[in-house]
Scaffold this motif. Structure first.
Motif, PDB file in Angstrom:
ATOM      1  N   PHE A  47       0.807  -1.216   0.000  1.00  0.00           N
ATOM      2  CA  PHE A  47       0.000   0.000   0.000  1.00  0.00           C
ATOM      3  C   PHE A  47       0.847   1.276   0.000  1.00  0.00           C
ATOM      4  N   GLU A  48       2.151   1.121   0.085  1.00  0.00           N
ATOM      5  CA  GLU A  48       3.022   2.294   0.243  1.00  0.00           C
ATOM      6  C   GLU A  48       2.931   3.251  -0.937  1.00  0.00           C
ATOM      7  N   ARG A  73      -3.219   4.454   6.483  1.00  0.00           N
ATOM      8  CA  ARG A  73      -2.062   5.224   6.941  1.00  0.00           C
ATOM      9  C   ARG A  73      -0.759   4.746   6.317  1.00  0.00           C
ATOM     10  N   TRP A  74      -0.786   3.552   5.717  1.00  0.00           N
ATOM     11  CA  TRP A  74       0.418   3.059   5.044  1.00  0.00           C
ATOM     12  C   TRP A  74       0.637   3.746   3.697  1.00  0.00           C
ATOM     13  N   VAL A  75      -0.399   4.277   3.119  1.00  0.00           N
ATOM     14  CA  VAL A  75      -0.312   4.837   1.765  1.00  0.00           C
ATOM     15  C   VAL A  75       0.446   6.156   1.810  1.00  0.00           C
ATOM     16  N   ASN A  76       1.567   6.171   1.099  1.00  0.00           N
ATOM     17  CA  ASN A  76       2.417   7.374   1.036  1.00  0.00           C
ATOM     18  C   ASN A  76       2.286   8.089  -0.300  1.00  0.00           C
ATOM     19  N   GLY A  77       2.151   7.326  -1.382  1.00  0.00           N
ATOM     20  CA  GLY A  77       1.999   7.917  -2.717  1.00  0.00           C
ATOM     21  C   GLY A  77       0.785   7.349  -3.415  1.00  0.00           C
ATOM     22  N   PHE A  78       0.027   8.203  -4.083  1.00  0.00           N
ATOM     23  CA  PHE A  78      -1.178   7.765  -4.791  1.00  0.00           C
ATOM     24  C   PHE A  78      -1.144   8.341  -6.204  1.00  0.00           C
ATOM     25  N   SER A  79      -1.277   7.440  -7.199  1.00  0.00           N
ATOM     26  CA  SER A  79      -1.244   7.856  -8.599  1.00  0.00           C
ATOM     27  C   SER A  79      -2.433   7.257  -9.328  1.00  0.00           C
ATOM     28  N   LEU A  80      -3.278   8.105  -9.877  1.00  0.00           N
ATOM     29  CA  LEU A  80      -4.421   7.681 -10.677  1.00  0.00           C
ATOM     30  C   LEU A  80      -4.107   7.956 -12.134  1.00  0.00           C
TER      31      LEU A  80
END
Length: 508
Positions: A47-48, A73-80
């Motif tokens: 999920f990072e 809270r584990w998600v650091n970067g999100f790209s759609l």
């Protein structure tokens, strides 16, 4: 005894996965969990850094994270990275992720300004990178997108009436000061062949460009160092450099596809004291590749700080004169006649003959009087020393595709740069002599703030301000001129060009 792979402790897997590139870490973790399902692979790497490329994956991830406390809270970067998606689901998903430091969004026709406002409404303390890629707002019927090619029938030239995203920039401008190094806002240019065939103009994503000025001067961008702003055919440069409060730490600036003029290049090089890489692909700053065109570009880049120093000096002189007049204790006021002004006679049609009268029976013109202030005010003389040029690379597009022509263009650019440096050196030499004779010398500080009075200025403290520390070795090397363009091209990029520097900053 050698342990089996699924018997390794989780710390070993964690150490291995930290060496995997960030963009590949999610898939690598997923492959490990499927290959050795009983192994204690840390799921936080799954999920990072999340990259979603379909509308279905957005829904699945939202269903997985909704109601959970630890995993979001584990998600650091999100790209759609898909144009067709339910914008409401995206908004709900992004709002579930409290610790995002990197956001990349493809803003397609399903997004409305309200969706972007909701995503950007609340400041994110950990955010250091945000990239918004805006697709052309076009209604496409019975079609699909494959990379940059479109197959199908275009039935309209506007996806949503009045769907402008100015408010998204204003929402960002309201965020408090933070460590925010990178911002990318890109609108895809309309395909030239398709636009000509269907008589389409470039759709507008931002209606008013004032929002760019508001964002550039906001406290949230005080620490910004990398800006990519591609809005095809729009004159955005002046909204960036017009204020001395605008992005003081800017180092990499990409204005490709915008309507950038050569005067804008000069103003950008003069305004930003730390600008090292300027990328202006497909901006056509020159009228062609004729002899002398690129020599002029090089000369302007070298002399930009000289023009900035003269303009700042004029503002300071006017401010000193106004302050001296206000503080004068007893100005002497005298009345002097103004120049005689005879009202112009209305011209009458027809030929003028010799019988036109040479005398007039009208009343003579009256003499006007006006007060003139005579004082013995002495305004101190202050000179501004031009700053050193900081530009290290210029990336532009030219109509000359052959490499041999590129070499000739770079030779022109180098010649103009050296001519400009010669003038800069001569100007500083004259100012150095005036400084030795007692004239007060100042220079523009890095963080200018406002250009009123002595704000943003500092006194010269030695000879180094006139010649620079490395004047004997190589004071200001010729900037790297890359003419390869941003897209795939047969022409090779030049070493240490702005494209290479930008590729290390931006994900896409």
């Amino acid at each position: 005894m050698i342990p089996y792979l699924d018997e390794l402790p989780p710390e070993i897997y964690d150490g291995i996965l930290t060496h995997v590139p960030r963009g590949e870490r999610q898939q690598t973790t997923l492959s490990l969990t499927r290959a050795i399902p009983r192994s204690p692979v840390p799921l936080r790497h799954l999920f990072e850094c999340i990259r979603l490329k379909s509308a279905e994956s957005v829904v699945h991830l939202y269903c997985r994270l909704r109601g959970r406390l630890e995993e979001p809270r584990w998600v650091n970067g999100f790209s759609l990275e898909t144009w067709s998606v339910d914008a409401d689901v995206v908004v709900n998903l992004v709002n579930l992720l409290p610790r995002l430091s990197r956001i990349t969004l493809f803003v397609g026709s399903d997004f409305a300004p309200e969706h972007m406002e909701e995503i950007l409404e609340k400041p994110r303390e950990a955010l250091s990178y945000i990239s918004l890629l805006c697709r052309e707002q076009l209604i496409i019927s019975f079609s699909r997108w494959e990379g940059s090619a479109c197959t199908g029938v275009l039935v309209a030239n506007s996806g949503k009436q009045g769907a402008y995203f100015d408010t998204a920039l204003v929402a960002l401008a309201r965020w408090p000061t933070a460590n925010y190094p990178t911002l990318s806002i890109v609108q895809d240019p309309l395909d030239a062949e398709m636009a000509h065939k269907h008589h389409f103009a470039q759709p507008l994503v931002f209606f008013r460009l004032d929002a760019i000025h508001t964002l550039a001067c906001s406290p949230y961008l005080r620490s910004l160092t990398n800006l990519r702003l591609r809005i095809p055919s729009r004159q955005v440069a002046s909204f960036i450099y017009s204020s001395p409060r605008s992005i003081p730490g800017l180092q990499i600036l990409d204005l490709s596809t915008c309507n950038v003029r050569l005067t804008d290049v000069e103003a950008l090089a003069a305004r930003f004291q730390q600008l090292t890489h300027l990328i202006i692909d497909e901006c056509n700053i020159t009228r062609g590749d004729a002899e002398g065109e690129w020599s002029n570009v090089g000369k302007i880049c070298a002399l930009a700080t000289v023009k900035a120093a003269k303009e700042r000096e004029k503002k300071l002189k006017a401010w000193l004169e106004a302050r001296a007049v206000r503080s004068s204790p007893d100005p002497e006021v005298a009345t002097v006649p103004e120049e005689e002004v005879t009202p112009a006679r209305r011209a009458r049609p027809g030929r003028r003959g010799l019988a036109i009268a040479t005398i007039s029976l009208r009343d003579p013109p009256t003499r006007m009087t006006m007060p003139v202030i005579r004082t013995n005010i002495v305004v101190p003389k202050v000179r501004i020393v031009p700053s050193s040029p900081t530009l290290r690379s210029l990336s532009a597009t030219t109509s000359a595709l052959h490499k041999d022509k590129h070499d000739a263009i770079r030779a022109q650019f180098k010649r103009g740069w050296e001519e400009g440096l010669a003038q800069l050196t001569a100007t500083r030499s004259r100012l150095s002599q005036s400084w030795r004779n007692g004239t007060r010398m100042m220079r523009i500080a890095g963080d200018q703030g406002v250009e009123e009075g002595f704000d943003g200025l500092e006194d010269v403290d030695g000879e180094g301000a006139f010649y620079g520390r490395d004047a004997i070795r190589n004071p200001w090397p010729v900037p790297v001129l890359c003419l390869a363009g941003a897209g795939p091209n047969s022409v090779q990029h030049v070493d240490r060009c702005g494209h290479a520097a930008a590729s290390c900053v931006y994900d896409i």
